[in-house]
Design a protein around this motif. Structure first.
Motif, PDB file in Angstrom:
ATOM      1  N   SER A   1      25.665 -20.956 -20.651  1.00 51.92           N
ATOM      2  CA  SER A   1      24.866 -19.772 -20.376  1.00 51.92           C
ATOM      3  C   SER A   1      24.689 -19.546 -18.884  1.00 51.92           C
ATOM      4  CB  SER A   1      23.480 -19.910 -21.025  1.00 51.92           C
ATOM      5  OG  SER A   1      22.628 -18.843 -20.661  1.00 51.92           O
ATOM      6  N   THR A   2      24.495 -18.285 -18.528  1.00 51.13           N
ATOM      7  CA  THR A   2      24.052 -17.985 -17.172  1.00 51.13           C
ATOM      8  C   THR A   2      22.639 -18.536 -16.983  1.00 51.13           C
ATOM      9  OG1 THR A   2      23.314 -15.824 -17.979  1.00 51.13           O
ATOM     10  CG2 THR A   2      25.478 -15.918 -16.931  1.00 51.13           C
ATOM     11  N   ASN A   3      22.270 -18.744 -15.733  1.00 52.04           N
ATOM     12  CA  ASN A   3      20.980 -19.379 -15.431  1.00 52.04           C
ATOM     13  C   ASN A   3      19.942 -18.369 -14.963  1.00 52.04           C
ATOM     14  OD1 ASN A   3      21.999 -18.742 -12.933  1.00 52.04           O
ATOM     15  ND2 ASN A   3      21.955 -20.812 -12.105  1.00 52.04           N
TER      16      ASN A   3
ATOM     17  N   LEU B   1      16.178 -18.375 -18.928  1.00 55.42           N
ATOM     18  CA  LEU B   1      17.117 -19.329 -19.525  1.00 55.42           C
ATOM     19  C   LEU B   1      16.983 -20.745 -18.968  1.00 55.42           C
ATOM     20  CD1 LEU B   1      20.008 -16.806 -19.875  1.00 55.42           C
ATOM     21  CD2 LEU B   1      18.963 -18.079 -21.763  1.00 55.42           C
ATOM     22  N   PRO B   2      16.758 -20.943 -17.660  1.00 52.81           N
ATOM     23  CA  PRO B   2      16.531 -22.311 -17.173  1.00 52.81           C
ATOM     24  C   PRO B   2      15.241 -22.921 -17.716  1.00 52.81           C
ATOM     25  CG  PRO B   2      17.143 -20.848 -15.367  1.00 52.81           C
ATOM     26  CD  PRO B   2      16.846 -19.979 -16.539  1.00 52.81           C
TER      27      PRO B   2
ATOM     28  N   ASP C   1      20.001 -28.052 -18.329  1.00 55.43           N
ATOM     29  CA  ASP C   1      21.403 -28.182 -17.929  1.00 55.43           C
ATOM     30  C   ASP C   1      21.885 -29.614 -18.097  1.00 55.43           C
ATOM     31  OD1 ASP C   1      23.874 -27.397 -16.860  1.00 55.43           O
ATOM     32  OD2 ASP C   1      23.273 -28.004 -14.835  1.00 55.43           O
TER      33      ASP C   1
ATOM     34  N   LEU D   1      24.567 -24.684 -17.681  1.00 53.58           N
ATOM     35  CA  LEU D   1      24.155 -23.450 -17.025  1.00 53.58           C
ATOM     36  C   LEU D   1      25.053 -23.152 -15.835  1.00 53.58           C
ATOM     37  CD1 LEU D   1      20.267 -23.948 -17.065  1.00 53.58           C
ATOM     38  CD2 LEU D   1      21.684 -22.654 -18.668  1.00 53.58           C
TER      39      LEU D   1
END
Length: 369
Positions: A283-285, A289-290, A295, A301
């Motif tokens: 996934s993009t960070n 999402l983080p 990660d 990420l």
């Protein structure tokens, strides 16, 4: 405009009657929202529930919510209002004014990864809107932190899933079968997915991808197909369109690696669904999402818009069985934290809190009078 599109069920008088002002679009081909699931569970618990709105046009949907809140005000004790950024904020803002004037307590449920930036640009309006609510709930620590400068008293209430709807399979070994699940809209950067696939085919000749999602009509689907054709991977990609909620788990389990390419996000249910199935998530960070994904533990990420970085992460999973197994196992464990069995009691508590705060507030005003 007919008000009959709003629906209700009966319930014992001891339970608060709830008005849900949110998107109820699945019956008309739209995506199914968390609030639609909440509606069903509240009814099963015995609450009387009034809902709005099922209209796909945003202006009509907003007008229907407002009319329902006014014309059927005697049919509910409190409301739950989804609050988004952008033009959709106007609906939540208007409802907050109307509900306050009607002396109906309400919960504001914050939605969307762009809300903190929007709040910074429109601080006075956002502060006033949040202050009218009895309770303000955020589905992620990202929004909790991002919105706290505008309203100190926020409650964390995660976006839930029905865990038993998603069959878990440990991804070990991992096949080069990718899955993408989102509506085709520019903010989700769907054109990044075929670019990632194109960088993998030389090393993994049998690489393929399924891109599941409804066309939001901004040209993203057409651009994605065009990019795939230009890169020579169009025949490797399946586009099934939008699928029913009950079929999401089956579609996810056709692949082993989940790509989340979005440029703006909060706590996407689609990612939680992929975690529940045990897919290895890349996934993009961005945004929340983080806060959702760790990660190297339950996902990998990468920076947004970087097809090379995302392809490199996919290669790591495909060539490191230990990493793949760890991501897959931990993904399911992470998803278990979001099961409805854990989140529904929190909703019940939140509704009771909103009701009691309103009652205590009215009692205090009466004493002063």
């Amino acid at each position: 405009m007919p008000i009959t599109a709003a629906t209700k069920t009966s319930a014992p008088s001891a339970l608060p009657r709830v008005f849900l002002a949110a998107n109820f679009l699945s019956a008309r081909g739209g995506s199914r929202s968390v609030v639609e699931d909440l509606c069903e569970r509240l009814r099963r618990a015995g609450h009387e529930v009034l809902t709005a709105s099922p209209y796909r046009n945003g202006l009509v949907r907003g007008a229907h919510m407002l009319l329902t809140s006014i014309l059927r005000r005697r049919e509910y004790d409190l409301a739950v209002v989804d609050l988004y950024s952008g033009r959709a904020f106007l609906i939540g803002e208007a409802l907050s004014v109307v509900l306050r004037s009607l002396r109906r307590p309400f919960v504001l449920a914050l939605r969307g990864g762009a809300l903190p930036e929007f709040a910074a640009r429109h601080e006075r309006r956002v502060r006033a809107c949040l202050a009218r609510a009895a309770v303000v709930a955020a589905p992620s620590n990202y929004l909790l932190e991002g919105m706290r400068p505008f309203h100190a008293d926020l409650r964390l209430l995660p976006n839930p899933v029905s865990l038993d709807s998603y069959e878990f399979s440990l991804r070990c070994p991992v096949r080069p079968r990718l899955v993408w699940l989102r509506s085709f809209h520019e903010i989700y950067h769907p054109t990044l997915a075929p670019r990632v696939l194109a960088q993998l085919v030389n090393d993994f000749p049998d690489a393929s991808m399924i891109m599941v999602g409804r066309d939001k009509g901004d040209g993203s689907l057409q651009r994605t197909r065009q990019v795939a054709a230009e890169l020579g991977v169009n025949e490797r990609i399946t586009f099934p369109g939008g699928v029913l909620k009950r079929d999401v788990g089956a579609w996810l389990n056709r692949g082993d690696i989940f790509l989340n390419t979005t440029g703006v996000d909060n706590t996407p249910v689609s990612v939680i669904e992929a975690l529940a199935c045990g897919l290895c998530v890349v996934s993009t960070n961005v945004g929340g999402l983080p806060y959702l994904l760790a990660d190297g533990c339950d996902a990998l990420l990468v920076p947004p818009g970087d097809a090379g970085a995302m392809a490199t992460a996919v290669r790591r999973i495909l060539t490191d069985a230990t990493l793949a197994a760890r991501l897959s196992q931990n993904a399911r464990r992470k998803a278990e934290q979001f099961d409805w069995s854990l989140v529904m009691p929190q909703w019940e508590s939140l509704l009771m809190t909103a009701t009691m705060k309103h009652k205590h507030g009215n009692s205090a005003q009466e004493k002063l009078a």
